[in-house]
Design a protein around this motif. Structure first.
Motif, PDB file in Angstrom:
ATOM      1  N   GLY A  13       0.875  -1.166   0.000  1.00  0.00           N
ATOM      2  CA  GLY A  13       0.000   0.000   0.000  1.00  0.00           C
ATOM      3  C   GLY A  13       0.913   1.217   0.000  1.00  0.00           C
ATOM      4  O   GLY A  13       2.136   1.081  -0.108  1.00  0.00           O
ATOM      5  N   CYS A  14       0.344   2.397   0.182  1.00  0.00           N
ATOM      6  CA  CYS A  14       1.170   3.616   0.134  1.00  0.00           C
ATOM      7  C   CYS A  14       2.264   3.601   1.204  1.00  0.00           C
ATOM      8  O   CYS A  14       3.311   4.222   1.033  1.00  0.00           O
ATOM      9  CB  CYS A  14       0.305   4.851   0.300  1.00  0.00           C
ATOM     10  SG  CYS A  14      -0.694   5.181  -1.157  1.00  0.00           S
ATOM     11  N   HIS A  61       0.737  -8.720   0.379  1.00  0.00           N
ATOM     12  CA  HIS A  61      -0.481  -7.909   0.505  1.00  0.00           C
ATOM     13  C   HIS A  61      -1.551  -8.648   1.325  1.00  0.00           C
ATOM     14  O   HIS A  61      -2.000  -9.734   0.943  1.00  0.00           O
ATOM     15  CB  HIS A  61      -0.999  -7.627  -0.902  1.00  0.00           C
ATOM     16  CG  HIS A  61      -2.067  -6.578  -0.978  1.00  0.00           C
ATOM     17  ND1 HIS A  61      -2.242  -5.594  -0.038  1.00  0.00           N
ATOM     18  CD2 HIS A  61      -3.003  -6.348  -1.939  1.00  0.00           C
ATOM     19  CE1 HIS A  61      -3.253  -4.815  -0.412  1.00  0.00           C
ATOM     20  NE2 HIS A  61      -3.734  -5.245  -1.559  1.00  0.00           N
ATOM     21  N   GLY A  64      -3.431  -0.829   5.513  1.00  0.00           N
ATOM     22  CA  GLY A  64      -4.437   0.002   4.859  1.00  0.00           C
ATOM     23  C   GLY A  64      -5.756  -0.745   4.789  1.00  0.00           C
ATOM     24  O   GLY A  64      -5.852  -1.905   5.192  1.00  0.00           O
ATOM     25  N   ASP A  65      -6.771  -0.083   4.244  1.00  0.00           N
ATOM     26  CA  ASP A  65      -8.094  -0.719   4.242  1.00  0.00           C
ATOM     27  C   ASP A  65      -8.218  -1.809   3.183  1.00  0.00           C
ATOM     28  O   ASP A  65      -8.988  -2.745   3.349  1.00  0.00           O
ATOM     29  CB  ASP A  65      -9.220   0.320   4.118  1.00  0.00           C
ATOM     30  CG  ASP A  65      -8.910   1.385   3.102  1.00  0.00           C
ATOM     31  OD1 ASP A  65      -8.533   1.041   1.974  1.00  0.00           O
ATOM     32  OD2 ASP A  65      -9.027   2.588   3.446  1.00  0.00           O
ATOM     33  N   ILE A  75     -10.250   4.215   0.455  1.00  0.00           N
ATOM     34  CA  ILE A  75      -9.872   4.071  -0.959  1.00  0.00           C
ATOM     35  C   ILE A  75      -8.570   3.287  -1.043  1.00  0.00           C
ATOM     36  O   ILE A  75      -7.856   3.160  -0.043  1.00  0.00           O
ATOM     37  CB  ILE A  75      -9.710   5.468  -1.608  1.00  0.00           C
ATOM     38  CG1 ILE A  75      -9.851   5.418  -3.135  1.00  0.00           C
ATOM     39  CG2 ILE A  75      -8.372   6.128  -1.240  1.00  0.00           C
ATOM     40  CD1 ILE A  75     -10.935   6.291  -3.661  1.00  0.00           C
ATOM     41  N   TYR A  76      -8.281   2.733  -2.228  1.00  0.00           N
ATOM     42  CA  TYR A  76      -6.950   2.154  -2.478  1.00  0.00           C
ATOM     43  C   TYR A  76      -6.058   3.296  -2.938  1.00  0.00           C
ATOM     44  O   TYR A  76      -6.243   3.834  -4.021  1.00  0.00           O
ATOM     45  CB  TYR A  76      -7.009   1.090  -3.573  1.00  0.00           C
ATOM     46  CG  TYR A  76      -7.567  -0.251  -3.153  1.00  0.00           C
ATOM     47  CD1 TYR A  76      -8.341  -0.391  -2.017  1.00  0.00           C
ATOM     48  CD2 TYR A  76      -7.316  -1.390  -3.915  1.00  0.00           C
ATOM     49  CE1 TYR A  76      -8.846  -1.624  -1.637  1.00  0.00           C
ATOM     50  CE2 TYR A  76      -7.825  -2.627  -3.543  1.00  0.00           C
ATOM     51  CZ  TYR A  76      -8.580  -2.737  -2.409  1.00  0.00           C
ATOM     52  OH  TYR A  76      -9.080  -3.965  -2.048  1.00  0.00           O
ATOM     53  N   GLU A  80       2.623 -18.064  -3.013  1.00  0.00           N
ATOM     54  CA  GLU A  80       2.842 -16.630  -2.829  1.00  0.00           C
ATOM     55  C   GLU A  80       3.899 -16.401  -1.740  1.00  0.00           C
ATOM     56  O   GLU A  80       4.877 -15.672  -1.941  1.00  0.00           O
ATOM     57  CB  GLU A  80       1.536 -15.953  -2.409  1.00  0.00           C
ATOM     58  CG  GLU A  80       1.712 -14.494  -2.031  1.00  0.00           C
ATOM     59  CD  GLU A  80       0.512 -13.925  -1.274  1.00  0.00           C
ATOM     60  OE1 GLU A  80      -0.018 -12.898  -1.707  1.00  0.00           O
ATOM     61  OE2 GLU A  80       0.106 -14.509  -0.252  1.00  0.00           O
TER      62      GLU A  80
HETATM   63  C1  LIG Z   1      -1.482  -9.908  -4.332  1.00  0.00           C
HETATM   64  C2  LIG Z   1      -1.539  -8.488  -4.677  1.00  0.00           C
HETATM   65  N1  LIG Z   1      -2.657  -7.992  -5.233  1.00  0.00           N
HETATM   66  C3  LIG Z   1      -2.730  -6.678  -5.577  1.00  0.00           C
HETATM   67  C4  LIG Z   1      -1.661  -5.847  -5.360  1.00  0.00           C
HETATM   68  C5  LIG Z   1      -1.746  -4.397  -5.788  1.00  0.00           C
HETATM   69  N2  LIG Z   1      -1.919  -3.462  -4.698  1.00  0.00           N
HETATM   70  C6  LIG Z   1      -0.900  -2.766  -4.195  1.00  0.00           C
HETATM   71  S1  LIG Z   1      -1.350  -1.694  -3.025  1.00  0.00           S
HETATM   72  C7  LIG Z   1      -2.978  -2.136  -3.161  1.00  0.00           C
HETATM   73  C8  LIG Z   1      -4.066  -1.458  -2.383  1.00  0.00           C
HETATM   74  C9  LIG Z   1      -3.598  -0.755  -1.197  1.00  0.00           C
HETATM   75  O1  LIG Z   1      -4.655  -0.062  -0.630  1.00  0.00           O
HETATM   76  P1  LIG Z   1      -4.766   0.123   0.910  1.00  0.00           P
HETATM   77  O2  LIG Z   1      -4.488  -1.157   1.611  1.00  0.00           O
HETATM   78  O3  LIG Z   1      -6.078   0.738   1.190  1.00  0.00           O
HETATM   79  O4  LIG Z   1      -3.564   1.095   1.313  1.00  0.00           O
HETATM   80  P2  LIG Z   1      -3.285   2.609   0.838  1.00  0.00           P
HETATM   81  O5  LIG Z   1      -2.433   2.513  -0.392  1.00  0.00           O
HETATM   82  O6  LIG Z   1      -4.586   3.279   0.595  1.00  0.00           O
HETATM   83  O7  LIG Z   1      -2.529   3.188   1.976  1.00  0.00           O
HETATM   84  C10 LIG Z   1      -3.134  -3.111  -4.133  1.00  0.00           C
HETATM   85  C11 LIG Z   1      -4.435  -3.688  -4.524  1.00  0.00           C
HETATM   86  C12 LIG Z   1      -0.501  -6.414  -4.780  1.00  0.00           C
HETATM   87  N3  LIG Z   1       0.599  -5.694  -4.547  1.00  0.00           N
HETATM   88  N4  LIG Z   1      -0.470  -7.727  -4.458  1.00  0.00           N
END
Ligand SMILES: Cc1ncc(C[n+]2csc(CCOP(=O)(O)OP(=O)(O)O)c2C)c(N)n1
Lengths: 258, 356
Positions: free
Chosen positions: A51-52, A69, A93-94, A124-125, B89
């Motif tokens: 995430g970010c 993730h 993150g969410d 949000i993502y 994974e």
């Molecule tokens: C298995 C897998 N699926 C999808 C992703 C792509 N991905 C990276 S960050 C993210 C979403 C993050 O969103 P959040 O948890 O809300 O954190 P934020 O970035 O908003 O802080 C996704 C879907 C990944 N890295 N690994």
């Protein structure tokens, strides 16, 4: 002269990659302030999530582990069980916590894993560019809910209240929701983090602080507008405060005793 | 000190060997035919003050291993084929972060849910990486209960030494059958070398900050890391290739088989020799690194043929072909779906090939 306010020792002094107005930076600061106050810098480990906040290792000046993730609570379980006297922070993150990692968080909470989850709810993502999250509000726009989140016809489901969801689980001891929209809430959030960290160091059970946090970039708002949006939309839906507190330090519930 | 001998199921022997190797954390999820292993760990890890968790899934179990391994302890998970698919994974992340760990696959028949009886259809998954990205795990293939215990014990040593996860690839037959085993002496966990890259105990170790991560968003740096890992793999290939040979010197036909198939093929070789047939057995013990060079050397003999015998539709046969590189005929024989060929069937296949 006494230093009243300075840069936390546990927070690396570099410019972050976060967007202007993002809440992650404030949350990082609160975590490190508490760690410094508790003198735990050399005994802290953070799991920086996908995430970010994936770059958390650049910012936190203590050990870190970067899991897959959503698997963050599983990895934090493996860490905390082996390092019982360390402060283990499971930062999520969410999307990480409430979508891909739903099984991991529910079972870690239910087992009463003794780390602290810091759950950043920005509805949000962020990292992948503004897709709908499990916490996206009904009607809220996202790239994957281009006409607003529609739980009806479009079958997009309802926003998940994570604290409330976890509160029925026997292993959870402290579930609180804060926000980083203004100084008062920031101070209250810091206190929640402190309560959770102290409980963790006492070995009391699963603790989590959910933090409502701005994402101006993906909400397509200016930083001030995003604060306004959070106050008008998120706080009414996600009530602030302690959702569950059964810690040894908790005030007795009203009417109890005597 | 006299060695301890016990009559044990393969699954239990693997568990006991892991405990004796100093496994500090075990995370599992029930699946047949490896259930006795998870139960053995529950029964024996907890009273010893070690960590046992029945996870909510194989995905979670392997990520618990990831967290535990990051703290520097010896950690393990086990499962059977469908569960090993779920672990891919986590195995990829372990390899990306260069973490040691032991994963045991008591394999069963696939694809899909398949069946619960022994099979060797996970060879590709085991030796080609299985998950995403450029990586390998060390793969050890025991042929019976004794070797399952020995290789599990050694898996922890190898994994720590090379900082590569080690997969012990057994199958349902090895997991379920009982044989007598000489158990390895327990290691002194407190005496195991500290891992300077692990998280935790920063103050005690008087070191800087440690980060365990597989992430590398800068392509040039990631390329460098991958090249470095590849060079490390090259060293492992040189140091670790292991195999067993049985009557190959004068053999006109060399059966290549691992694990349970090798066990059956040994009897077939004996029966064939009794009939005057010049057949032998080459048994890879490390499936990765695969003993290409030795097979290539064996293929130098004029007129020699190779038969890969596997409980699958033919997977290792591709490695045998790579090794032989066109210098000799290579064929596959095997049953699948959880059926195990017997020695008559293997011998008949060998005779067909000899006479072809
Ligand atoms: C298995 C897998 N699926 C999808 C992703 C792509 N991905 C990276 S960050 C993210 C979403 C993050 O969103 P959040 O948890 O809300 O954190 P934020 O970035 O908003 O802080 C996704 C879907 C990944 N890295 N690994």
């Amino acid at each position: 002269m006494e230093l009243l306010y300075g840069h936390p020792k546990s927070l690396v002094s570099i410019q972050s990659k976060y967007c202007p107005g993002c809440g992650h930076g404030v949350i990082h600061r609160l975590i490190t302030e508490v760690i410094d106050e508790m003198g735990l810098q050399e005994r802290s480990i953070i799991t920086n999530p996908v995430g970010c906040s994936i770059w958390a290792e650049y910012y936190f000046d203590f050990d870190s582990v970067q899991p897959a993730h959503g698997r963050t609570p599983a990895a934090a379980t493996g860490i905390k069980r082996n390092l019982k006297d360390h402060l283990v922070i499971c930062y999520q993150g969410d999307g990480d916590l409430a979508a891909i990692g739903t099984a991991e968080i529910i079972h870690a909470a239910n087992r009463g894993e003794k780390f602290t989850t810091i759950f950043v709810n920005n509805a949000i993502y962020g990292m992948t560019g503004g897709q709908m999250a499990p916490t996206t509000l009904v009607g809220q726009y996202a790239t994957t809910s281009p006409r607003g989140r529609d739980p009806g016809e479009a079958g997009m489901g309802y926003p998940i209240k994570v604290c409330e969801l976890l509160s029925s689980l026997g292993g959870t001891r402290y579930l609180a929701r804060g926000a980083v929209n203004n100084p008062v809430n920031i101070k209250k959030t810091k206190k929640m983090i402190r309560t959770a960290f102290e409980a963790q160091m006492r070995g009391e059970g699963f603790t989590m602080v959910e933090i409502l946090s701005q994402c101006p970039t993906n909400w397509k708002l200016s930083p001030p507008e995003s604060i306004d949006w959070l106050e008008k939309n998120m706080i009414p839906f996600y009530p602030l405060g302690e959702i569950k507190n059964t810690l040894s330090t908790a005030a007795a519930p009203a009417g109890a005793g005597n | 000190m006299s060695k301890e001998i016990r009559l044990m199921k393969g699954n239990e022997a693997i568990g006991e060997a892991a405990i004796r190797a100093g496994c500090a954390s075990y995370f599992g999820y029930p699946i047949t035919p490896q259930n006795e292993l998870t139960a053995y760990m529950a029964a024996n890890m907890l009273p010893a003050g070690r960590i046992f968790i029945q996870a909510e899934s194989e995905v979670s179990a392997i990520n618990m291993v990831y967290g535990a391994a990051a703290t520097g302890v010896r950690a393990m998970t086990s499962s059977s084929s469908p569960g090993i698919s779920l672990k891919q994974e986590g195995i990829s992340y372990l390899c990306g972060a260069d973490l040691p760990a032991v994963v045991v696959n008591v394999a069963r028949a696939g694809p899909g849910l398949g069946g619960i009886t022994p099979a060797q259809g996970d060879y590709f998954q085991s030796t080609r990486g299985g998950g995403h990205g450029d990586y390998h795990t060390i793969v050890l293939a025991p042929k019976g209960v004794q070797e399952a215990a020995d290789l599990t014990f050694e898996a922890f040593e190898l994994s720590d030494k090379y900082k590569i996860p080690v997969l012990v690839l057994a199958d349902g037959l090895i997991g379920q059958m009982m044989e007598s085993v000489v158990l390895p002496d327990p290691v002194d966990m407190a005496a195991l070398p500290r891992k300077p890259w692990a998280v935790g105990h920063q103050a005690r170790d008087k070191r800087g900050v440690n980060h365990v991560s597989s992430m590398n968003l800068d392509p040039a740096t990631l390329e460098k890391a991958n090249l470095k890992r590849e060079a490390h793999y090259d060293m492992v290939k040189k140091e670790l290739c292991r195999y067993e040979e049985m009557q190959v010197e004068d053999a006109d036909l060399v059966i290549v088989a691992y694990g349970t198939s090798a066990r059956v093929s040994m009897s077939a070789v004996q029966a064939g020799r009794a009939k005057g047939l010049k057949i032998g057995l080459f048994r890879p013990i490390t499936l990765w690194p695969f003993p290409y060079e030795r097979i290539a050397a064996l293929a130098e003999k004029e007129g020699r043929k190779f038969l890969s015998v596997e409980m699958s539709m033919g997977q290792m046969v591709e490695d045998v072909r790579l090794a032989v590189n066109g210098r000799a005929p290579v064929a596959h024989y095997g049953r699948t779906g959880g059926m195990i060929h017997n020695e008559e069937e293997v011998l008949a296949a060998a005779e067909r090939m000899l006479n072809a």
